[in-house]
Design an enzyme around this catalytic site. Structure first.
Site, PDB file in Angstrom:
ATOM      1  N   CYS A  87       0.837  -1.199   0.000  1.00  0.00           N
ATOM      2  CA  CYS A  87       0.000   0.000   0.000  1.00  0.00           C
ATOM      3  C   CYS A  87       0.879   1.259   0.000  1.00  0.00           C
ATOM      4  O   CYS A  87       1.495   1.578  -1.005  1.00  0.00           O
ATOM      5  CB  CYS A  87      -0.976  -0.035   1.173  1.00  0.00           C
ATOM      6  SG  CYS A  87      -2.355   1.129   0.982  1.00  0.00           S
ATOM      7  N   HIS A 179      -3.654  -5.097   0.573  1.00  0.00           N
ATOM      8  CA  HIS A 179      -3.116  -5.567   1.858  1.00  0.00           C
ATOM      9  C   HIS A 179      -3.158  -7.092   1.929  1.00  0.00           C
ATOM     10  O   HIS A 179      -4.160  -7.668   2.372  1.00  0.00           O
ATOM     11  CB  HIS A 179      -3.910  -4.965   3.022  1.00  0.00           C
ATOM     12  CG  HIS A 179      -3.636  -3.519   3.250  1.00  0.00           C
ATOM     13  ND1 HIS A 179      -2.592  -3.072   4.037  1.00  0.00           N
ATOM     14  CD2 HIS A 179      -4.253  -2.412   2.767  1.00  0.00           C
ATOM     15  CE1 HIS A 179      -2.590  -1.745   4.050  1.00  0.00           C
ATOM     16  NE2 HIS A 179      -3.580  -1.324   3.284  1.00  0.00           N
ATOM     17  N   GLU A 181      -1.752  -8.939   4.013  1.00  0.00           N
ATOM     18  CA  GLU A 181      -1.628  -9.408   5.397  1.00  0.00           C
ATOM     19  C   GLU A 181      -2.976  -9.651   6.066  1.00  0.00           C
ATOM     20  O   GLU A 181      -3.035 -10.340   7.092  1.00  0.00           O
ATOM     21  CB  GLU A 181      -0.801  -8.421   6.228  1.00  0.00           C
ATOM     22  CG  GLU A 181      -1.426  -7.072   6.501  1.00  0.00           C
ATOM     23  CD  GLU A 181      -1.171  -6.038   5.412  1.00  0.00           C
ATOM     24  OE1 GLU A 181      -1.179  -4.836   5.731  1.00  0.00           O
ATOM     25  OE2 GLU A 181      -0.979  -6.425   4.237  1.00  0.00           O
ATOM     26  N   GLY A 234      -0.065 -17.093  37.129  1.00  0.00           N
ATOM     27  CA  GLY A 234      -0.879 -18.261  36.815  1.00  0.00           C
ATOM     28  C   GLY A 234      -1.455 -18.200  35.424  1.00  0.00           C
ATOM     29  O   GLY A 234      -2.100 -19.143  34.962  1.00  0.00           O
ATOM     30  N   VAL A 236      -1.070 -17.678  31.123  1.00  0.00           N
ATOM     31  CA  VAL A 236      -0.306 -18.427  30.117  1.00  0.00           C
ATOM     32  C   VAL A 236       1.130 -17.926  30.033  1.00  0.00           C
ATOM     33  O   VAL A 236       2.087 -18.712  30.090  1.00  0.00           O
ATOM     34  CB  VAL A 236      -0.983 -18.308  28.732  1.00  0.00           C
ATOM     35  CG1 VAL A 236      -0.157 -19.053  27.683  1.00  0.00           C
ATOM     36  CG2 VAL A 236      -2.396 -18.861  28.780  1.00  0.00           C
ATOM     37  N   ASP A 237       1.313 -16.614  29.914  1.00  0.00           N
ATOM     38  CA  ASP A 237       2.644 -16.059  29.672  1.00  0.00           C
ATOM     39  C   ASP A 237       3.608 -16.358  30.810  1.00  0.00           C
ATOM     40  O   ASP A 237       4.720 -16.850  30.590  1.00  0.00           O
ATOM     41  CB  ASP A 237       2.555 -14.541  29.455  1.00  0.00           C
ATOM     42  CG  ASP A 237       1.606 -14.174  28.334  1.00  0.00           C
ATOM     43  OD1 ASP A 237       1.327 -15.045  27.486  1.00  0.00           O
ATOM     44  OD2 ASP A 237       1.130 -13.030  28.308  1.00  0.00           O
ATOM     45  N   SER A 239       3.348 -18.572  33.189  1.00  0.00           N
ATOM     46  CA  SER A 239       3.518 -20.014  33.412  1.00  0.00           C
ATOM     47  C   SER A 239       4.484 -20.620  32.408  1.00  0.00           C
ATOM     48  O   SER A 239       5.347 -21.434  32.764  1.00  0.00           O
ATOM     49  CB  SER A 239       2.163 -20.723  33.332  1.00  0.00           C
ATOM     50  OG  SER A 239       1.297 -20.281  34.348  1.00  0.00           O
ATOM     51  N   ARG A 306      -5.802  -0.103  40.508  1.00  0.00           N
ATOM     52  CA  ARG A 306      -4.591  -0.617  39.861  1.00  0.00           C
ATOM     53  C   ARG A 306      -3.334  -0.208  40.625  1.00  0.00           C
ATOM     54  O   ARG A 306      -2.420  -1.003  40.815  1.00  0.00           O
ATOM     55  CB  ARG A 306      -4.512  -0.113  38.417  1.00  0.00           C
ATOM     56  CG  ARG A 306      -5.451  -0.811  37.460  1.00  0.00           C
ATOM     57  CD  ARG A 306      -5.202  -0.319  36.025  1.00  0.00           C
ATOM     58  NE  ARG A 306      -5.944  -1.134  35.079  1.00  0.00           N
ATOM     59  CZ  ARG A 306      -7.201  -0.922  34.736  1.00  0.00           C
ATOM     60  NH1 ARG A 306      -7.855   0.097  35.267  1.00  0.00           N
ATOM     61  NH2 ARG A 306      -7.810  -1.712  33.874  1.00  0.00           N
ATOM     62  N   ASP A 480     -41.376 -15.760  45.977  1.00  0.00           N
ATOM     63  CA  ASP A 480     -42.547 -14.931  46.315  1.00  0.00           C
ATOM     64  C   ASP A 480     -42.186 -13.712  47.152  1.00  0.00           C
ATOM     65  O   ASP A 480     -43.060 -13.074  47.744  1.00  0.00           O
ATOM     66  CB  ASP A 480     -43.620 -15.753  47.061  1.00  0.00           C
ATOM     67  CG  ASP A 480     -44.210 -16.843  46.180  1.00  0.00           C
ATOM     68  OD1 ASP A 480     -44.294 -16.600  44.958  1.00  0.00           O
ATOM     69  OD2 ASP A 480     -44.555 -17.911  46.708  1.00  0.00           O
ATOM     70  N   GLU A 541     -12.192  -5.495  28.468  1.00  0.00           N
ATOM     71  CA  GLU A 541     -12.466  -5.328  29.900  1.00  0.00           C
ATOM     72  C   GLU A 541     -13.318  -4.075  30.098  1.00  0.00           C
ATOM     73  O   GLU A 541     -13.251  -3.130  29.316  1.00  0.00           O
ATOM     74  CB  GLU A 541     -11.157  -5.204  30.686  1.00  0.00           C
ATOM     75  CG  GLU A 541     -10.293  -6.457  30.693  1.00  0.00           C
ATOM     76  CD  GLU A 541     -10.787  -7.529  31.649  1.00  0.00           C
ATOM     77  OE1 GLU A 541     -11.743  -7.259  32.413  1.00  0.00           O
ATOM     78  OE2 GLU A 541     -10.221  -8.630  31.630  1.00  0.00           O
TER      79      GLU A 541
END
EC number: 6.3.5.2
Length: 543
Positions: A87, A179, A181, A234, A236-237, A239, A306, A480, A541
């Site tokens: 492009c 494109h 991709e 705990g 994925v990354d 662990s 946070r 009720d 989120e």
């Protein structure tokens, strides 16, 4: 001295001009088992400490004739390697070679049919070597070539874009206006496959080869006695990073998981069972739930939540590390006193962090880091306070590569396929003050929701699903009696990259079952609603 990744793998350089699709170019090449790296378009070729096998120029929101338009380093075209412009990248190639680019009155956005033009010359036909006739592609441009450079020939066209693709007459320099991709370009992967062949790249970028080379690199960095700390969530990354580190240095890696009181149901116990007992990782779980919940009391603002969680985490982690360091000193003294210096371990010098390549891309993108929408929870403050050096074994990997790596390391499929979970945990899924009672309500509702998703065989079709506890109460009737209880919102997103997402269309029967279970089994909840917002405009989120 550790071996640079570019000396281990043939590498393609992607120069980012600010396109929203640039990261997809990187993914497409990786999927073809070729390592590639994205750098901003301001990168000078002479300043690289490695030589790419090929260079790809991304798209851009700019016009090449703008005064502020980003410019490619002219040395790209004399580097002696194949070049592919996409492009804006095509237009930049044309601009640098005497072509002309103008705004066009018939802009192309969306699907288009390109007609491949063959010349019977191997290098001119190489990019579309397996294409014949017309092929569906994805266009997204308002400018286009009005005059091709003299040294280039047309290799594809559309009814409104006579220069939809071009090739240099004698050099391996190519440009496409569409494109390839994006998945809407039906044969885009084939185009990248052809370009990889033109670059003569070895296709050895696999997680099988990565494991061996990364373990070797970690051992060279840490040394025979060095020790590494790691904060484990705990997810994925962390662990996968923990298991990889354990494979490299064994018990000299010390993982610490902090139970902040806002984890999912039984999460700390489940992670300990899996990482420590099943996978052998040296893991300590610290129950600091009271400390976190007391500091979160009466706090509603998500950014404040946070910050409290981040700061408390650092405090708890540092206290646990002090214990580990004292233990290490005592063990070293005992080994020396016993005349066994070979058993003495080194000091804690490194902190493991599960940074992924999308984090790196965001930081080096030409348009710079996006405006901060939310503060991300990480352990960056630990480096300054503890004077630790960072070690990031996953920083070259995309999420799907991390999952593949986890499977090869023997991590159970249900963990490597787990949905993302925010660092601040359920605190930012409780849209109001965080109390132990509110946490229990959300834990129970979320557990029912996820259990039913798994039971329906939908978990792996959904990218992220969770329940949210809303800061409102609603009138209801249960047994009720009039009730005035809380409301749960259900969120489920489908996405390939988490940059954009759609809501997952559950069957009505499924939603009815989940709603009935939550309102009947979770005390204090009498209403369930479904979030059907896409990203954008919403984020996945709520906070």
């Amino acid at each position: 001295m550790t071996e640079a990744i570019h000396s281990q793998y043939d590498s393609i350089l992607i120069l980012d001009f600010g396109s929203q699709y640039s990261h997809l170019i990187t993914r497409r090449c990786r999927e073809l088992n070729v390592y590639c790296e994205m750098l901003p378009c301001t990168q000078k070729i002479k300043d690289l400490d490695w030589k790419p096998k090929g260079i790809i120029l991304s798209g851009s929101p700019y016009s090449v004739y703008d005064e502020v338009a980003p410019r490619v380093d002219p040395d790209v075209f004399t580097a002696g390697v194949p070049v592919l412009g996409i492009c804006y990248g095509l237009q930049e190639i044309a601009w640098n070679h005497g072509g002309k680019v103008d705004p066009h009155d018939k802009r192309e956005y969306g699907h288009a049919m390109v007609e491949v033009v063959k010349h019977g010359v191997p290098h001119l036909d190489a990019l579309f070597k397996n294409w014949e006739g017309s092929v569906q592609v994805w266009m997204s441009h308002g400018d286009q070539l009005s005059k091709a450079p003299e040294d280039f020939v047309v290799i594809a066209k559309t009814p409104t874009a006579p220069f939809a693709a071009m090739a240099h007459k004698s050099k391996p320099i190519y440009g496409v206006q569409f494109h390839p991709e994006v998945t809407h370009s039906l044969r885009g992967v084939e185009l990248f496959d052809s370009f990889v062949d033109i670059c003569a790249c070895r296709r050895d970028w696999t997680m099988e080869t990565f494991i061996d080379k990364e373990i070797k690199r970690i051992r060279e960095i840490v040394g025979p006695k060095g020790q590494v700390l790691g904060a484990i969530s705990g997810g994925v990354d962390s662990s996968v990073a923990a298991k990889l580190m354990h494979e490299a240095i064994g018990d000299r890696f010390h993982a610490v998981m902090v139970d902040n009181g806002v984890l999912r149901t039984n999460e700390a116990a489940q992670v300990y069972e899996m990482l420590s007992k099943d996978l052998g990782v040296n893991l300590t779980v610290v129950d600091a739930s009271e400390q976190f919940l007391s500091r979160l009391k009466d706090v509603e603002d998500p950014e404040q939540k946070r910050k409290i969680i981040g700061n408390t985490f650092i405090h708890v982690f540092e206290a646990e590390v002090a214990k580990l360091e004292k233990q290490a000193e005592d063990e070293e003294a005992a080994a020396l006193a016993a005349g066994k210096p070979q058993e003495a371990k080194g000091k804690f010098e490194y902190l493991l962090q599960g940074t992924l390549y999308p984090d790196v891309i965001e930081s080096i993108s030409f348009k710079g880091p996006s405006a901060t929408i939310k503060t991300h929870h990480n352990v960056g403050g630990l480096l300054e306070d503890m004077k630790l050096k960072l070690i990031e074994p996953l920083r070259e990997l995309f999420k799907d590569e991390v999952r593949a790596l986890g499977k090869l390391l023997g991590i159970p499929a249900h963990l490597v396929g787990r949905h993302p979970f925010p660092g601040p945990g359920l605190a930012i899924r409780i849209l109001g003050p965080v109390t132990r009672e509110q946490v229990k309500i959300l834990q129970h509702a979320d557990s029912i929701y996820i259990d039913e998703i798994r039971a329906a065989g939908l978990y792996d079709q959904i990218s992220q699903a969770f329940a949210v506890l809303l800061p409102v109460r609603a009138v209801g009737v249960q047994g009720d009696k009039r009730t005035y209880d809380q409301v749960i919102a259900l969120r489920a997103a489908a996405t390939t990259d988490f940059m954009t997402a759609t809501w997952y269309p559950f069957p009505a029967e499924f939603l009815s079952k989940v709603s009935n279970r939550i309102t009947n089994e979770v005390q204090g909840v009498n209403r369930v609603v479904l979030d059907i917002s896409s990203k954008p405009p919403a984020t996945i989120e709520w906070l």
